[in-house]
Scaffold this motif. Sequence first.
Motif, mmCIF file in Angstrom:
data_model
loop_
_atom_site.group_PDB
_atom_site.id
_atom_site.type_symbol
_atom_site.label_atom_id
_atom_site.label_comp_id
_atom_site.label_asym_id
_atom_site.label_seq_id
_atom_site.Cartn_x
_atom_site.Cartn_y
_atom_site.Cartn_z
ATOM 1 N N VAL A 265 0.932 -1.205 -0.186
ATOM 2 C CA VAL A 265 0.044 0.085 0.040
ATOM 3 C C VAL A 265 0.984 1.175 0.127
ATOM 4 C CG1 VAL A 265 -1.975 -1.251 0.970
ATOM 5 C CG2 VAL A 265 -0.177 -0.016 2.445
ATOM 6 N N SER A 266 0.383 2.531 -0.115
ATOM 7 C CA SER A 266 1.094 3.658 -0.167
ATOM 8 C C SER A 266 2.122 3.784 0.914
ATOM 9 C CB SER A 266 0.125 4.824 -0.453
ATOM 10 O OG SER A 266 -0.583 5.047 0.703
ATOM 11 N N THR A 267 1.829 3.439 2.071
ATOM 12 C CA THR A 267 2.814 3.622 3.314
ATOM 13 C C THR A 267 3.782 2.650 3.189
ATOM 14 O OG1 THR A 267 1.474 2.091 4.662
ATOM 15 C CG2 THR A 267 0.837 4.226 4.692
ATOM 16 N N GLY A 268 3.865 1.564 2.265
ATOM 17 C CA GLY A 268 5.092 1.044 2.103
ATOM 18 C C GLY A 268 4.844 -0.144 2.855
ATOM 19 N N GLN A 269 3.747 -0.640 3.638
ATOM 20 C CA GLN A 269 3.609 -1.680 4.336
ATOM 21 C C GLN A 269 2.914 -2.920 3.321
ATOM 22 O OE1 GLN A 269 4.424 -2.397 7.718
ATOM 23 N NE2 GLN A 269 5.131 -0.374 7.464
ATOM 24 N N THR A 270 3.172 -4.042 3.483
ATOM 25 C CA THR A 270 2.794 -5.140 2.662
ATOM 26 C C THR A 270 1.649 -5.969 3.325
ATOM 27 O OG1 THR A 270 5.014 -5.450 1.594
ATOM 28 C CG2 THR A 270 3.414 -7.462 1.510
ATOM 29 N N TYR A 271 0.507 -6.290 2.660
ATOM 30 C CA TYR A 271 -0.463 -7.203 3.387
ATOM 31 C C TYR A 271 -0.824 -8.243 2.247
ATOM 32 C CZ TYR A 271 -1.246 -3.088 6.382
ATOM 33 O OH TYR A 271 -0.870 -2.357 7.350
ATOM 34 N N GLU A 272 -1.627 -9.247 2.572
ATOM 35 C CA GLU A 272 -2.327 -10.378 1.750
ATOM 36 C C GLU A 272 -3.379 -9.493 0.892
ATOM 37 O OE1 GLU A 272 -3.762 -13.337 -0.651
ATOM 38 O OE2 GLU A 272 -1.555 -13.132 0.497
ATOM 39 N N ARG A 273 -3.564 -9.717 -0.334
ATOM 40 C CA ARG A 273 -4.371 -8.916 -1.209
ATOM 41 C C ARG A 273 -5.858 -8.964 -0.760
ATOM 42 N NH1 ARG A 273 -4.476 -6.537 -6.363
ATOM 43 N NH2 ARG A 273 -2.387 -7.630 -7.012
ATOM 44 N N SER A 274 -6.369 -9.932 -0.480
ATOM 45 C CA SER A 274 -7.884 -10.173 -0.019
ATOM 46 C C SER A 274 -7.897 -9.721 1.000
ATOM 47 C CB SER A 274 -8.194 -11.722 -0.070
ATOM 48 O OG SER A 274 -7.306 -12.501 0.808
ATOM 49 N N CYS A 275 -7.065 -9.790 2.059
ATOM 50 C CA CYS A 275 -7.435 -9.065 3.526
ATOM 51 C C CYS A 275 -7.594 -7.575 3.290
ATOM 52 C CB CYS A 275 -6.237 -9.268 4.459
ATOM 53 S SG CYS A 275 -6.386 -11.070 4.755
ATOM 54 N N ILE A 276 -6.355 -6.821 2.672
ATOM 55 C CA ILE A 276 -6.343 -5.235 2.563
ATOM 56 C C ILE A 276 -7.356 -4.890 1.601
ATOM 57 C CG2 ILE A 276 -4.490 -5.210 0.609
ATOM 58 C CD1 ILE A 276 -5.095 -2.770 3.663
ATOM 59 N N GLN A 277 -7.826 -5.638 0.725
ATOM 60 C CA GLN A 277 -8.977 -5.175 -0.152
ATOM 61 C C GLN A 277 -10.255 -5.077 0.681
ATOM 62 O OE1 GLN A 277 -8.374 -4.332 -3.621
ATOM 63 N NE2 GLN A 277 -10.449 -3.429 -2.943
ATOM 64 N N LYS A 278 -10.525 -6.089 1.307
ATOM 65 C CA LYS A 278 -11.686 -6.178 2.248
ATOM 66 C C LYS A 278 -11.614 -4.811 3.261
ATOM 67 C CE LYS A 278 -12.433 -11.192 2.365
ATOM 68 N NZ LYS A 278 -12.367 -12.349 3.375
ATOM 69 N N TRP A 279 -10.655 -4.601 3.869
ATOM 70 C CA TRP A 279 -10.424 -3.478 4.752
ATOM 71 C C TRP A 279 -10.642 -2.039 3.882
ATOM 72 C CZ3 TRP A 279 -8.773 -2.176 9.603
ATOM 73 C CH2 TRP A 279 -8.307 -0.751 9.807
ATOM 74 N N LEU A 280 -10.369 -2.277 2.613
ATOM 75 C CA LEU A 280 -10.441 -0.601 1.791
ATOM 76 C C LEU A 280 -12.063 -0.739 1.391
ATOM 77 C CD1 LEU A 280 -7.212 -0.922 -0.420
ATOM 78 C CD2 LEU A 280 -7.592 0.706 1.286
ATOM 79 N N ASP A 281 -12.595 -1.985 1.168
ATOM 80 C CA ASP A 281 -13.906 -2.167 0.772
ATOM 81 C C ASP A 281 -14.930 -1.804 1.797
ATOM 82 O OD1 ASP A 281 -13.151 -2.847 -1.877
ATOM 83 O OD2 ASP A 281 -13.720 -5.035 -1.471
ATOM 84 N N ALA A 282 -14.546 -1.812 2.919
ATOM 85 C CA ALA A 282 -15.162 -1.500 4.130
ATOM 86 C C ALA A 282 -15.058 0.184 4.629
ATOM 87 C CB ALA A 282 -14.722 -2.204 5.327
#
Length: 627
Positions: A265-282
């Motif tokens: 993501v833009s802060t430079g942190q790494t996440y599993e795609r499906s997890c961070i996408q759910k976070w953003l979709d919320a």
Amino acid sequence: MANQEGGDLVSQLVDLVREFSRLPECRNAVKDMYVNLMRRVKLLNPLFEELKDSEEQLDGDDDVQGLQSLKIALNLALELLKSVNGGSKTFQALQIDKIADKFRAVTAQIEEALCKVQYDRFDIPEEVREQTQLVHAQFKRAKGQIESPDLQFRTDLAMVKKGKEPDIEMIKRLSAKLHLTTINDLRRESLAIHDLIISTDGDPENCFEIMSCLLKKINDFVMLGNPKLDSSDHENSFVRHRSPVIPDDFRCPISLELMKDPVIVSTGQTYERSCIQKWLDAGHKTCPKTQQTLLHTSLTPNYVLKSLIALWCDSNGIELPQSQGNSRNPKTGRTGSECDQTAIAGLLEKLANGNSDEKRAAAGELRLLAKRNTDSRICIADAGAIPLLVELLSSRDHRTQEHAVTALLNLSINEANKGIIVGVGAIPDIVDVLKNGTMEGRENAAATLFSLSVLDENKVAIGAACAIPPLIDLLRNGTPRGKKDAATAIFNLCIYQGNKVRAVRAGIVISLMELVKDASGGMMDEALAILAIIATHHEGKVAISRADPIPVLVEVVRTGSPRNRENGVAVLWSVCVGDFECLKMMKELGAEEVLMELSENGTDRAKRKAGSMLELLQQAEFREGNV
């Protein structure tokens, strides 16, 4: 008859140089030789363009024979560049001395052909003549000392040929020099070696074993980061049967599970795609780990970490499920996860069928993705984004328009994309943004035109699309950044003769002289450079003469920077040749002393121009004494 034959030859030479411009980037051990030969050939184009505009100069058999020899030599050069830009990189590295001999031979042939072309007697602008002389001198020097690989590279290759076991540092150097630094690079190299074996019906030059060994070592280095080149099957077996502990860096900070499709993501942190996408979709707008506000919601695949996770899984006997983004695109041969094709396809769907807000957001995300790296630019273009972005250039929403033109600017960094952008008819729409867009849109439209004008054939099309008047307007009234963008675009466009005329007739000279007079405005360097190139055309010379340039230019030559003094004296020379009144004014302003100092301490070109000006002043003085 000679005129007709010479004209046909010149047209063929212009087309031939365009073929050089279309060649792809070279990414192997002969890159330096490739780039330098291509650069020198492309610098001959202004000469061919000038001769094309005045074919009547080619009135002798010697001219035709010289151009014919040059055409043959350039065709050989083109074939050589094509031949070394494909195939196995390791094989080319092992054949580097033979390839260097080929470059040396074709360079010598071009230099010999240039000797037969009597360009010194052609009626061409002084700038073009000087550039041709310079290129000829470069070919003359290069034919005796073609760029060879550096000593360290030669030493490393010699060690490999002798069968010595390479250490980590040597493998690292060879990986970088051969441009075998990613898994994709290695996959392509493996296929290239396979094709080479098939095409040669066996072992080419008896070096298959060396190539295979070297490729394996580099593969281990790229895959592991810190490869254990001597690890035994016993050690690997032992590792596989241990109970694996997932490294913290391989776990998603949200789910704490092993990541299968890690994204940044833009802060430079790494996440599993499906997890961070759910976070953003919320509806969240922050980074889950750092709580920083996200500048944008684009997700960038973490290729390096994904490779390390795959390697760790393989070493520990764990099967890593393939993510959805891993499907192969049959058109490009790239995997979806490597250039995030799923995400790009979603953005293109919004560009094509979304509402105005969705189109704006999608264009903004493509703008950011295209800025990141070469792979992203290639994938976005391959997915068909360019025509959709061009359509948005006529959007009534200014922010959408800004995103679209900036995305095209970022995509145009890739040479192949330049052709696509022009091919879909984007130039008139970009010019329209330059005329009527917001200041940011106009600035980025100017920068896009500059990027596209790197290809010579585009200079003509951009000039014909009436881009120069709005560029001049931006040069006059833009922000500091806008003025810089406009100036670089104008300078590049005016390399083509027809655009010099367009610029002069659009009133550029007055604007340039104002910028030269405003020493605090920060645009003197660019203004003088454009004046110097415009002054080589008759209409440009006349327009500059009418702007009372002598006092200002003499002051520039007296007190300016080395580059400005050089351009200042070049403009003075163009204006004063054959103009007794200008020479008289220069003498009254004390220019003789200034020119003498410049002839001793200026740049090489400035010294030559200053010497020529002093001769003109002496001739004027002699004439005045005899009146």
